[in-house]
Design an enzyme around this catalytic site. Structure first.
Site, PDB file in Angstrom:
ATOM      1  N   TYR A 245       0.829  -1.206   0.000  1.00  0.00           N
ATOM      2  CA  TYR A 245       0.000   0.000   0.000  1.00  0.00           C
ATOM      3  C   TYR A 245       0.859   1.250   0.000  1.00  0.00           C
ATOM      4  CZ  TYR A 245       0.911   1.045   4.968  1.00  0.00           C
ATOM      5  OH  TYR A 245       1.506   1.382   6.153  1.00  0.00           O
TER       6      TYR A 245
ATOM      7  N   ARG B 248       8.129   3.973  -4.736  1.00  0.00           N
ATOM      8  CA  ARG B 248       8.136   3.016  -3.616  1.00  0.00           C
ATOM      9  C   ARG B 248       7.095   1.916  -3.846  1.00  0.00           C
ATOM     10  NH1 ARG B 248       7.483   5.378   2.286  1.00  0.00           N
ATOM     11  NH2 ARG B 248       5.360   5.664   1.523  1.00  0.00           N
TER      12      ARG B 248
ATOM     13  N   ARG C 160      -8.955 -19.468  -1.189  1.00  0.00           N
ATOM     14  CA  ARG C 160      -7.785 -19.403  -0.299  1.00  0.00           C
ATOM     15  C   ARG C 160      -6.817 -20.539  -0.572  1.00  0.00           C
ATOM     16  NH1 ARG C 160      -5.724 -21.294   4.428  1.00  0.00           N
ATOM     17  NH2 ARG C 160      -4.533 -19.783   5.641  1.00  0.00           N
TER      18      ARG C 160
ATOM     19  N   HIS D 156      -2.234 -20.828  -0.331  1.00  0.00           N
ATOM     20  CA  HIS D 156      -1.015 -20.041  -0.161  1.00  0.00           C
ATOM     21  C   HIS D 156      -0.319 -19.730  -1.482  1.00  0.00           C
ATOM     22  CE1 HIS D 156      -1.724 -21.042   3.980  1.00  0.00           C
ATOM     23  NE2 HIS D 156      -0.692 -20.315   4.369  1.00  0.00           N
TER      24      HIS D 156
ATOM     25  N   LYS E 140       6.417  -1.954   1.958  1.00  0.00           N
ATOM     26  CA  LYS E 140       5.236  -1.329   2.568  1.00  0.00           C
ATOM     27  C   LYS E 140       4.065  -2.302   2.422  1.00  0.00           C
ATOM     28  CE  LYS E 140       3.238   3.315   3.105  1.00  0.00           C
ATOM     29  NZ  LYS E 140       3.314   3.394   4.563  1.00  0.00           N
TER      30      LYS E 140
ATOM     31  N   GLU F  29      12.391   2.497  13.977  1.00  0.00           N
ATOM     32  CA  GLU F  29      11.400   3.480  13.497  1.00  0.00           C
ATOM     33  C   GLU F  29      10.191   3.446  14.415  1.00  0.00           C
ATOM     34  OE1 GLU F  29       9.736   2.459   9.629  1.00  0.00           O
ATOM     35  OE2 GLU F  29       9.801   0.327  10.105  1.00  0.00           O
TER      36      GLU F  29
ATOM     37  N   LEU G 248      10.997   1.255   7.034  1.00  0.00           N
ATOM     38  CA  LEU G 248      10.363   1.691   5.799  1.00  0.00           C
ATOM     39  C   LEU G 248      11.087   2.956   5.330  1.00  0.00           C
ATOM     40  CD1 LEU G 248       7.788   1.084   3.990  1.00  0.00           C
ATOM     41  CD2 LEU G 248       6.956   3.215   4.975  1.00  0.00           C
TER      42      LEU G 248
HETATM   43  N1  PDD Z   1       2.875   5.238   7.573  1.00  0.00           N
HETATM   44  N2  PDD Z   1       7.530   3.729   8.942  1.00  0.00           N
HETATM   45  C1  PDD Z   1       6.353   3.073   8.982  1.00  0.00           C
HETATM   46  C2  PDD Z   1       6.289   1.737   9.649  1.00  0.00           C
HETATM   47  C3  PDD Z   1       5.209   3.657   8.389  1.00  0.00           C
HETATM   48  O1  PDD Z   1       4.042   2.995   8.400  1.00  0.00           O
HETATM   49  C4  PDD Z   1       5.311   4.935   7.790  1.00  0.00           C
HETATM   50  C5  PDD Z   1       4.144   5.605   7.125  1.00  0.00           C
HETATM   51  C6  PDD Z   1       6.571   5.583   7.788  1.00  0.00           C
HETATM   52  C7  PDD Z   1       6.773   6.938   7.150  1.00  0.00           C
HETATM   53  O2  PDD Z   1       6.733   6.853   5.743  1.00  0.00           O
HETATM   54  P1  PDD Z   1       6.264   8.092   4.854  1.00  0.00           P
HETATM   55  O3  PDD Z   1       7.081   9.280   5.245  1.00  0.00           O
HETATM   56  O4  PDD Z   1       6.533   7.675   3.463  1.00  0.00           O
HETATM   57  O5  PDD Z   1       4.801   8.271   5.136  1.00  0.00           O
HETATM   58  C8  PDD Z   1       7.647   4.940   8.366  1.00  0.00           C
HETATM   59  C9  PDD Z   1       1.715   5.613   6.816  1.00  0.00           C
HETATM   60  C10 PDD Z   1       1.485   7.078   6.758  1.00  0.00           C
HETATM   61  C11 PDD Z   1       0.506   4.819   7.296  1.00  0.00           C
HETATM   62  O6  PDD Z   1       0.653   3.602   7.419  1.00  0.00           O
HETATM   63  O7  PDD Z   1      -0.575   5.391   7.495  1.00  0.00           O
END
Ligand code: PDD
Length: 283
Positions: A36, A55, A103, A105, A147, A179, A203
């Protein structure tokens, strides 16, 4: 064009968000088998669209999901959808899952991936100076650079933060700060901007990247290196960043007062961000 308060899109169908129905066979539902993105819309233009598309392509390739349409078409579609929402300022989400099938895998054969998008009104640029963090052990998998929809441990960490009266959790793996549950963490120490390297443990946030670029423009030295929770607590400033919350200053970690000693540099970084948002007005 009749604009909507909010909008959802699923493989060509458009409804209000609350009315969208997704088939239970969507592999996002069974397996979280998808990726996403989240981007902000300001002045009805998508902020940093190309970086989010980069990304998205990277995440999809790493988990071997094909795009449902070429990248450029996805970009055009996202902008078209944003144009159909009343508010000029929006929170735009999209996800791509590995198709719809019974479903199993194994990858389904001969099935296209699914594209789900929604966009909802957003109040505007959100920044704060009073974030409290709780540290949480980082036991997530080792591909945090993808992501992925699989956010179970991020969800648990965010909930732990809330229950401790905090706004965000900060993950610590083997003594190293990685993070937040939904944001990146960076610090300023002696005038240097320090943030975890963009490897498989975090991320690669778009806002993290922007801040590094702003530092370059402002003559602020940058170090992309690992640091401990103790070092973080000693920092002059701690900034949590994400697309929807680009600059949240931290004032407490695990109940200890932290940061608040380099407001001027944070102010400069924030001003650069706001300048970029204003540029969208003329686009
Ligand atoms: N989250 N790390 C994680 C685990 C994240 O889920 C996010 C963003 C970031 C920051 O990434 P960016 O600057 O590209 O938004 C870092 C989004 C906003 C969410 O899941 O809603």
């Amino acid at each position: 064009m009749e604009r909507m308060k909010d909008l959802a899109y699923y493989n060509g169908r458009i409804t209000r968000i609350a009315d969208m129905m997704i088939p239970a066979g969507d592999r996002g539902f069974y397996f979280g088998d998808g990726i996403y993105e989240v981007a902000m819309v300001f002045h009805r233009k998508i902020f940093a669209l190309e970086e989010h598309l980069d990304r998205m392509e990277g995440s999809a390739a790493m988990v071997r999901i094909g795009l449902p349409m070429p990248r450029e078409e996805i970009g055009r579609l996202l902008q078209e959808l944003a144009d159909r929402v009343e508010s000029e300022c929006q929170f735009l989400y999209w996800q791509i899952t590995r198709g719809t099938a019974p479903r199993n895998h194994l990858f389904p054969a001969g099935v296209d991936s699914n594209l789900y998008v929604y966009s909802k009104p957003w109040p505007g640029v959100e920044m704060a100076d009073d974030y409290r963090l709780v540290s949480v052990k980082d036991t997530r998998f080792l591909n945090c650079n993808v992501k992925t929809l699989n956010l179970l441990l991020n969800v648990l960490a965010a909930q732990t933060a809330k229950e401790q009266g905090c706004q965000e959790a900060v993950f610590v793996r083997d003594g190293i700060v990685t993070e937040g549950s939904h944001s990146n963490v960076s610090m300023i120490r002696d005038g240097v901007f320090i943030t975890h390297p963009a490897d498989n443990l975090i991320l690669p946030g778009v806002e993290r990247r922007h801040m590094i670029a702003y530092c370059g423009q402002l003559g602020i030295p940058v170090e992309e290196r690992a640091f401990t929770l103790e070092e973080l607590k000693q920092a002059d400033e701690i900034i949590m960043s994400s697309t929807s919350h680009p600059s949240m200053r931290v004032r407490e970690i695990d109940g200890t007062a932290v940061g608040g000693r380099s407001e001027e540099l944070v102010g400069k970084l924030r001003a650069r961000y706001l300048e970029e948002v204003e540029k969208l007005r003329e686009k």
